[in-house]
Enzyme design. Sequence first.
Site, PDB file in Angstrom:
ATOM      1  CB  CYS A  60      -6.373  30.280  33.753  1.00  0.00           C
ATOM      2  SG  CYS A  60      -5.882  30.828  32.118  1.00  0.00           S
ATOM      3  NE  ARG A  74      -9.124  25.462  36.241  1.00  0.00           N
ATOM      4  CZ  ARG A  74     -10.353  25.076  35.940  1.00  0.00           C
ATOM      5  NH1 ARG A  74     -10.822  23.962  36.464  1.00  0.00           N
ATOM      6  NH2 ARG A  74     -11.112  25.780  35.151  1.00  0.00           N
ATOM      7  CD1 TRP A  80      -2.755  25.386  28.474  1.00  0.00           C
ATOM      8  CD2 TRP A  80      -4.329  26.516  27.351  1.00  0.00           C
ATOM      9  NE1 TRP A  80      -2.847  24.849  27.217  1.00  0.00           N
ATOM     10  CE2 TRP A  80      -3.801  25.519  26.505  1.00  0.00           C
ATOM     11  CE3 TRP A  80      -5.321  27.344  26.860  1.00  0.00           C
ATOM     12  CZ2 TRP A  80      -4.234  25.316  25.206  1.00  0.00           C
ATOM     13  CZ3 TRP A  80      -5.760  27.161  25.552  1.00  0.00           C
ATOM     14  CH2 TRP A  80      -5.218  26.151  24.735  1.00  0.00           C
ATOM     15  CG  ASN A 111     -10.550  30.075  33.476  1.00  0.00           C
ATOM     16  OD1 ASN A 111      -9.934  29.798  32.459  1.00  0.00           O
ATOM     17  ND2 ASN A 111     -11.428  29.254  34.021  1.00  0.00           N
ATOM     18  N   GLY A 112     -10.610  32.325  30.867  1.00  0.00           N
ATOM     19  CA  GLY A 112     -11.579  32.386  29.771  1.00  0.00           C
ATOM     20  C   GLY A 112     -11.080  33.267  28.648  1.00  0.00           C
ATOM     21  CD  GLU A 140      -7.956   7.078  26.613  1.00  0.00           C
ATOM     22  OE1 GLU A 140      -8.324   7.870  25.748  1.00  0.00           O
ATOM     23  OE2 GLU A 140      -7.568   7.441  27.731  1.00  0.00           O
ATOM     24  CE  LYS A 144      -4.515   9.238  28.336  1.00  0.00           C
ATOM     25  NZ  LYS A 144      -5.960   9.338  28.231  1.00  0.00           N
ATOM     26  CD  GLU A 147      -3.397  12.957  26.856  1.00  0.00           C
ATOM     27  OE1 GLU A 147      -3.698  14.143  26.977  1.00  0.00           O
ATOM     28  OE2 GLU A 147      -4.166  12.027  27.198  1.00  0.00           O
ATOM     29  CG  HIS A 151     -10.718  -1.387   3.938  1.00  0.00           C
ATOM     30  ND1 HIS A 151     -11.286  -1.906   2.797  1.00  0.00           N
ATOM     31  CD2 HIS A 151     -11.199  -2.132   4.971  1.00  0.00           C
ATOM     32  CE1 HIS A 151     -12.101  -2.900   3.124  1.00  0.00           C
ATOM     33  NE2 HIS A 151     -12.054  -3.063   4.439  1.00  0.00           N
ATOM     34  CE  LYS A 187      -7.859  16.002  34.408  1.00  0.00           C
ATOM     35  NZ  LYS A 187      -7.600  14.712  33.728  1.00  0.00           N
TER      36      LYS A 187
HETATM   37  O1  M6R Z   1     -12.994  17.265  31.207  1.00  0.00           O
HETATM   38  P1  M6R Z   1     -13.391  16.497  29.978  1.00  0.00           P
HETATM   39  O2  M6R Z   1     -13.637  15.069  30.245  1.00  0.00           O
HETATM   40  O3  M6R Z   1     -14.561  17.155  29.265  1.00  0.00           O
HETATM   41  O4  M6R Z   1     -12.155  16.616  28.990  1.00  0.00           O
HETATM   42  C1  M6R Z   1     -12.216  16.103  27.694  1.00  0.00           C
HETATM   43  C2  M6R Z   1     -10.849  15.998  27.063  1.00  0.00           C
HETATM   44  O5  M6R Z   1     -10.254  17.263  26.981  1.00  0.00           O
HETATM   45  C3  M6R Z   1      -9.929  15.060  27.845  1.00  0.00           C
HETATM   46  O6  M6R Z   1     -10.468  13.783  27.958  1.00  0.00           O
HETATM   47  C4  M6R Z   1      -8.549  14.968  27.153  1.00  0.00           C
HETATM   48  O7  M6R Z   1      -8.669  14.332  25.932  1.00  0.00           O
HETATM   49  C5  M6R Z   1      -7.552  14.236  28.060  1.00  0.00           C
HETATM   50  N1  M6R Z   1      -6.354  15.019  28.191  1.00  0.00           N
HETATM   51  C6  M6R Z   1      -7.108  12.929  27.541  1.00  0.00           C
HETATM   52  O8  M6R Z   1      -6.199  12.318  28.387  1.00  0.00           O
END
Ligand code: M6R
Length: 619
Positions: A2, A30, A78, A105-106, A488, A492, A495, A511, A614
């Site tokens: 959050c 966040r 969140w 938050n937490g 990656e 992308k 998500e 395989h 985030k």
């Molecule tokens: O803040 P961080 O780099 O530790 O976050 C790690 C992952 O949560 C972050 O890279 C996530 O996979 C991204 N949303 C990918 O785009």
Amino acid sequence: MCGIVGYVGRNADDRALEVVMEGLARLEYRGYDSAGVALVTDAGILSDKRAGKLENLRKALARQPLAPSRTAIGHTRWATHGGPTDENAHPHHGGEGDRLALIHNGIIENFHALKNELLADGVEFTSETDTEVAAKLVGREYDRTGDLTAAMRAVVNRLEGAFTLLAVHADSPGVVVGARRNSPLVVGVGDGEFFLGSDVAAFIGYTRNAVELGQDQIVTITPDGYAVTDFAGNPAAGRGYEVTWDASAAEKGGFATFMEKEIHDQPQAVADTLLGRFDEDGCLVLDEVRISEEDLRRITRITIVACGTAAYAGMVAKYAIEHWTRIPVEVALAHEFRYCDPIVDETTLVVSISQSGETMDTLMAVKHANELGALTLSICNTHGSTIPRESDAVLYTHAGPEIAVASTKAFLAQITASYILGLYLAQLRGETYADDAREVMAELRQIPAKIEDLLGRMDRVKEIAYFMADSRAVLFLGRHVGFPVALEGALKLKELAYIHAEGFAAGELKHGPIALIEPGQPVFIVVPAPDTPHELHKKVVSNIQEIRARGARTIVIAEDGDEDVVPFANEVIRVPQTAPLLAPLLAVVPLQVFALHLSTAKDLDVDQPRNLAKSVTVE
Ligand code: M6R
């Protein structure tokens, strides 16, 4: 996950609500399940909270404005305990007449036991959250003591888990009290006004003077200053620093989305991460280091811990660091690390990679590594965050604030920092020589201009994305450092566009995964440079032929001048030439741009994809 903001000011314009709403807008990345505010006014606590994005709260406040105030807290959520409803949105209230408001938050892990205790005392709850338990407890303590800081102290000592809490009370105007354990909280120091935020973005529009709080600390802000104690009430000090970026860095800068802007920030992110890294003797300058050179020379293994995109940066790092240092490197998903009984001792360097520096899984992996006696080094983008503080050494990436949930520029900066680390270790241990390191550094310095050039060629990628908006599944193939790039690219797309996407090592195809290929199946292939050792280029070209023969639609990412791929490609996306190990810094860019435009073509929220946040600050 959050975002939280707190404000007190003595300014005559009573701008608490404005400041807090602006802070929430900057912290919305966040979490965006709900948002709420509480103001301390002459009429008591005034509060509003709404499920959904901040915009819902903004509209509600426009319909029914709150009275002016100089003291406020705000929250963007969140959801963890309890769904994203108005009732579960923060703030929550406690104390006699609900005169206390609290945000969190937490996760409070022992909230069930505490809630049962309160229920037995006849306390009533209006939400399903763990937060409301803290609000009731702090409210009750305040009613006993009349001191908000003391009330907070009495409660945090009973809580288990991870939390940042902020509280205000109707009878204490001009006071916001915050507390943190395993979750971030930063103080902003203004002129006659003080701020609290999950990160500095919360108040960057007002001040660049920040104070980072330590673990288990409580802070009280008033218009006259701030005071920090530990959870036992002993005076403590935070660490002051000046934020090196300004509010404009956290704005869209004319782009439609933060993600698009951040993709275009990448040349600068790489350039800034390289800046000033080597002293005149050619040795790396780490930002903060509490590991001696002698200890670094004694390392026998490296374990990289990270999640998501950062873990893919770690996979790229493995190829480079092993090549340059001959030290074995393992990459562990941070959330698995602790549970696999890792082989780690005082000659192991555990490198964490994290944009936010707050990812709970990564933080816990670092703590576990510390307990096992390892040396810990953090590659991180966020000054003052928890993971660097828990580590023996820090190498900051200088990507600037990354707001879009999908990571882009942080990924490139993380890879760049990993290269620097690898070169430094190699040099220190005499595995590579200053000349070799200088050669790689010289090529690295060319990368920002090459990304700039590449960004200018993305029109066709955009067209392909729009053309493919109805795709149901997309595959990504790569080999060597192209493999994490493929992973990656798939992440992308998942998500951002909610399309099933998978990344594979191209050699793995035969395989099993080749069974997925049917006529028309789109496949992106990241092709290594023709001069990559071990004839890898030739092998990937064969892989392209194999899938093309089975009807795949092949979209090939290949270096300028690589003509071998042309006969087997439905589309060729060209990237500038570079050294094979550095290629991910370029090859990933078209995949980011592709996902961005496919998400846009589907009219989805590029910056705030569904179900995500985030900073993942829960395990
Ligand atoms: O803040 P961080 O780099 O530790 O976050 C790690 C992952 O949560 C972050 O890279 C996530 O996979 C991204 N949303 C990918 O785009």
